[in-house]
Design a protein around this motif. Structure first.
Motif, PDB file in Angstrom:
ATOM      1  N   GLY A 159       0.732  -1.247   0.200  1.00 21.54           N
ATOM      2  CA  GLY A 159       0.026  -0.033   0.038  1.00 21.54           C
ATOM      3  C   GLY A 159       0.499   1.170  -0.023  1.00 21.54           C
ATOM      4  N   SER A 160       2.299   1.254  -0.005  1.00 18.51           N
ATOM      5  CA  SER A 160       2.998   2.262   0.034  1.00 18.51           C
ATOM      6  C   SER A 160       2.738   3.042  -1.535  1.00 18.51           C
ATOM      7  N   TYR A 161       2.465   2.272  -2.347  1.00 19.17           N
ATOM      8  CA  TYR A 161       2.265   3.105  -3.858  1.00 19.17           C
ATOM      9  C   TYR A 161       0.956   2.419  -4.338  1.00 19.17           C
ATOM     10  N   LYS A 162       0.241   2.894  -5.171  1.00 16.40           N
ATOM     11  CA  LYS A 162      -0.923   2.573  -6.146  1.00 16.40           C
ATOM     12  C   LYS A 162      -0.492   1.039  -6.701  1.00 16.40           C
ATOM     13  N   GLY A 163      -1.269   0.251  -6.475  1.00 18.85           N
ATOM     14  CA  GLY A 163      -1.223  -0.995  -7.079  1.00 18.85           C
ATOM     15  C   GLY A 163      -0.242  -1.972  -6.362  1.00 18.85           C
ATOM     16  N   GLN A 164       0.451  -1.538  -5.417  1.00 20.22           N
ATOM     17  CA  GLN A 164       1.302  -2.298  -4.508  1.00 20.22           C
ATOM     18  C   GLN A 164       0.564  -2.924  -3.520  1.00 20.22           C
ATOM     19  N   THR A 165       0.200  -4.416  -3.888  1.00 21.58           N
ATOM     20  CA  THR A 165      -0.741  -4.960  -2.965  1.00 21.58           C
ATOM     21  C   THR A 165      -0.045  -5.786  -1.916  1.00 21.58           C
ATOM     22  N   LYS A 166       1.197  -6.159  -2.120  1.00 24.04           N
ATOM     23  CA  LYS A 166       2.059  -6.727  -1.208  1.00 24.04           C
ATOM     24  C   LYS A 166       3.386  -6.306  -0.540  1.00 24.04           C
ATOM     25  N   ASP A 167       3.813  -6.676   0.693  1.00 20.74           N
ATOM     26  CA  ASP A 167       5.146  -6.394   0.785  1.00 20.74           C
ATOM     27  C   ASP A 167       6.013  -6.538  -0.117  1.00 20.74           C
ATOM     28  N   VAL A 168       6.984  -5.582  -0.346  1.00 23.17           N
ATOM     29  CA  VAL A 168       8.108  -5.768  -1.170  1.00 23.17           C
ATOM     30  C   VAL A 168       9.621  -5.801  -0.193  1.00 23.17           C
ATOM     31  N   ILE A 169      10.244  -6.967  -0.390  1.00 24.57           N
ATOM     32  CA  ILE A 169      11.669  -6.976   0.144  1.00 24.57           C
ATOM     33  C   ILE A 169      12.600  -6.592  -0.759  1.00 24.57           C
ATOM     34  N   ALA A 170      13.299  -5.566   0.030  1.00 30.93           N
ATOM     35  CA  ALA A 170      14.485  -4.927  -1.317  1.00 30.93           C
ATOM     36  C   ALA A 170      15.649  -4.705  -0.344  1.00 30.93           C
ATOM     37  N   ALA A 171      16.846  -4.584  -1.283  1.00 30.48           N
ATOM     38  CA  ALA A 171      18.247  -4.041  -0.633  1.00 30.48           C
ATOM     39  C   ALA A 171      17.919  -2.892  -0.124  1.00 30.48           C
ATOM     40  N   ALA A 172      18.578  -2.422   1.085  1.00 30.15           N
ATOM     41  CA  ALA A 172      18.213  -1.255   1.665  1.00 30.15           C
ATOM     42  C   ALA A 172      19.532  -0.671   2.594  1.00 30.15           C
ATOM     43  N   HIS A 173      19.597   0.425   2.861  1.00 27.49           N
ATOM     44  CA  HIS A 173      20.628   0.990   3.528  1.00 27.49           C
ATOM     45  C   HIS A 173      20.145   2.191   4.090  1.00 27.49           C
ATOM     46  N   MET A 174      20.888   2.680   5.133  1.00 32.08           N
ATOM     47  CA  MET A 174      20.782   4.103   5.774  1.00 32.08           C
ATOM     48  C   MET A 174      21.534   5.148   5.361  1.00 32.08           C
ATOM     49  N   THR A 175      20.846   6.332   5.044  1.00 34.11           N
ATOM     50  CA  THR A 175      21.685   7.371   4.437  1.00 34.11           C
ATOM     51  C   THR A 175      21.325   8.271   5.835  1.00 34.11           C
ATOM     52  N   ILE A 176      22.789   8.806   5.741  1.00 35.57           N
ATOM     53  CA  ILE A 176      22.851   9.709   6.992  1.00 35.57           C
ATOM     54  C   ILE A 176      23.555  11.039   6.661  1.00 35.57           C
ATOM     55  N   PRO A 177      23.609  11.848   7.468  1.00 34.29           N
ATOM     56  CA  PRO A 177      24.107  13.438   7.197  1.00 34.29           C
ATOM     57  C   PRO A 177      25.538  13.255   7.728  1.00 34.29           C
ATOM     58  N   ILE A 178      26.575  13.620   7.183  1.00 34.99           N
ATOM     59  CA  ILE A 178      27.836  13.902   7.433  1.00 34.99           C
ATOM     60  C   ILE A 178      28.547  15.041   7.396  1.00 34.99           C
ATOM     61  N   VAL A 179      29.549  15.589   8.067  1.00 35.60           N
ATOM     62  CA  VAL A 179      30.264  16.790   7.749  1.00 35.60           C
ATOM     63  C   VAL A 179      31.524  16.297   8.300  1.00 35.60           C
ATOM     64  N   HIS A 180      32.434  17.584   7.742  1.00 36.65           N
ATOM     65  CA  HIS A 180      33.928  17.426   7.920  1.00 36.65           C
ATOM     66  C   HIS A 180      34.397  17.418   9.435  1.00 36.65           C
ATOM     67  N   GLU A 181      35.436  16.683   9.784  1.00 37.51           N
ATOM     68  CA  GLU A 181      35.766  16.853  11.195  1.00 37.51           C
ATOM     69  C   GLU A 181      36.345  18.451  11.397  1.00 37.51           C
ATOM     70  N   ASP A 182      36.810  19.164  10.728  1.00 44.03           N
ATOM     71  CA  ASP A 182      37.297  20.600  10.917  1.00 44.03           C
ATOM     72  C   ASP A 182      36.167  21.426  11.249  1.00 44.03           C
ATOM     73  N   LEU A 183      34.827  21.250  11.049  1.00 39.16           N
ATOM     74  CA  LEU A 183      33.714  22.042  11.222  1.00 39.16           C
ATOM     75  C   LEU A 183      33.644  22.161  12.810  1.00 39.16           C
ATOM     76  N   HIS A 184      33.489  23.433  13.145  1.00 41.54           N
ATOM     77  CA  HIS A 184      33.803  23.666  14.773  1.00 41.54           C
ATOM     78  C   HIS A 184      32.788  22.909  15.514  1.00 41.54           C
ATOM     79  N   GLU A 185      33.154  22.575  16.719  1.00 45.42           N
ATOM     80  CA  GLU A 185      32.160  21.791  17.367  1.00 45.42           C
ATOM     81  C   GLU A 185      30.995  22.788  17.802  1.00 45.42           C
TER      82      GLU A 185
END
Length: 364
Positions: free
Chosen positions: A270-296
């Motif tokens: 139900g996440s999308y129109k016509g998707q009537t069953k759960d879908v198993i997919a390869a997934a990963h986490m998308t995260i926000p990153i910064v440079h270590e030099d950015l001031h604390e």
């Protein structure tokens, strides 16, 4: 007689002068109290004006590719500007994970979206980052949202499983090279005992092109990364009948061991129109990153601007619900920035497990 007239006048002048001095002193005291309270509030919020002058950049940019990442980058920088008073905006849309890494290297951006698998490769200097070498400056801010590698076939095709793509027209290979797309595609091909020679590749320069390719009948199946919901998937599901390709259970079990930083995720029915069953997919986490030099202090201020306001984060995009209220996670492949650690410790979110993970990644 004259002396008797002057004396009362002198008394009145003295009284008036004394009253004026008292009023002036009250104003001065009130002003000092206001200044003191403002200083306390500013320091407590982590955005002291003097600190900004010394440590904050004039503008904060968030490098991001298109899709949900771009939507959230635009919304999150608006929150940063709202609560820090520092001009902020999204930078891009970029060409993908490597381009976002380069934006931080060149200091064209202060923050960037990136995937856990790509962050790991960059950290160790492997895969697409062999020429660049280990990027030990990368620091994580928080966890992020789950991105799925959607595999969608035309509804009138005979493609019902991943193995069925053999001999068919495939849209999803990125022409300019995408470390994450290449990793995921090659990993799934390996799991299924296949190679790139098993399908007819129709390369793209960006995922947005896949929508027209499917609508115009130039390809039979497409694959792209997206959070849920994906605007590309919504557009395709609205325009035509689709078959949502789900990984078989045995293949799903092999995803974590074959693809570092990936797991098998579930796109609910139900996440999308016509998707009537759960879908198993390869997934990963998308995260926000910064440079270590950015001031604390800058990173700490960014953390407060975002995660002190989870309701506003979640209103920007549904994917923010994955991490707005639980930003600290063990699912990162780079160490946390010291400004983020400071924020988590202040909120009581920094655990012994996170401390051990931090030391492990840093090799301490």
């Amino acid at each position: 007689m004259v002396g008797n007239e002057i004396l009362p006048k002198l008394v009145r002048v003295f009284a008036v002068t004394t009253l004026m001095r008292r009023r002036k002193m009250k104003k001065i005291v009130a002003l000092l109290v206001c200044m003191f309270l403002w200083s306390c509030l500013s320091t407590q919020a982590g955005y002291a004006k003097d600190e900004k002058k010394a440590d904050w950049p004039k503008h904060i940019s968030w490098s991001s590719p298109s899709g949900p990442k771009w939507t959230t980058a635009v919304g999150f920088t608006a929150l940063i500007q709202k609560y820090t008073g520092v001009s902020s905006s999204a930078l891009g849309p970029s060409g993908g994970t490597m381009a976002d890494i380069q934006s931080l290297v060149s200091k064209n951006a202060e923050i960037a979206w990136n995937s856990n698998p790509s962050v790991h490769e960059a950290w160790i200097g492997g895969g697409a980052y062999k020429k660049m070498g280990p990027q030990k400056w990368i620091r994580a801010l928080s966890g992020g949202y789950e991105a799925f590698w959607l595999i969608i076939a035309r509804g009138n095709s005979d493609i019902k499983s991943f193995k069925d793509i053999k001999g068919h027209r495939w849209g999803g290979d990125v022409m300019i090279g995408s470390d994450l797309t290449d990793q995921t595609r090659d990993g799934l091909l390996k799991i299924h005992g296949m190679t790139k020679r098993d399908y007819k590749s129709f390369p793209i320069t960006k995922f947005a092109e896949l929508v027209d390719m499917m609508k115009e009948g130039r390809v039979d199946v497409v694959a792209f990364f997206a959070g849920t919901p994906s605007p590309y998937a919504i557009e395709l599901a609205t325009a035509m009948d689709l078959t949502w390709i789900s990984l078989e259970p045995e293949a799903a079990k092999k995803v974590p061991e074959t693809l570092y930083g990936h797991q098998a995720g579930i796109i609910r029915a139900g996440s999308y129109k016509g998707q009537t069953k759960d879908v198993i997919a390869a997934a990963h986490m998308t995260i926000p990153i910064v440079h270590e030099d950015l001031h604390e202090d800058v990173v700490y201020g960014i953390m407060k601007a975002l995660f002190d306001h989870p309701d506003e984060m979640e209103a920007i995009h549904p994917s923010a619900k994955d991490f707005a209220r639980k930003p600290a996670t063990l699912q990162v492949t780079a160490p946390y920035h010291r400004g983020a650690v400071r924020y988590y410790k202040e909120k009581g979110l920094w655990t012994a497990e996170l401390e051990n993970l931090q030391k492990k990644i840093l090799g301490q």
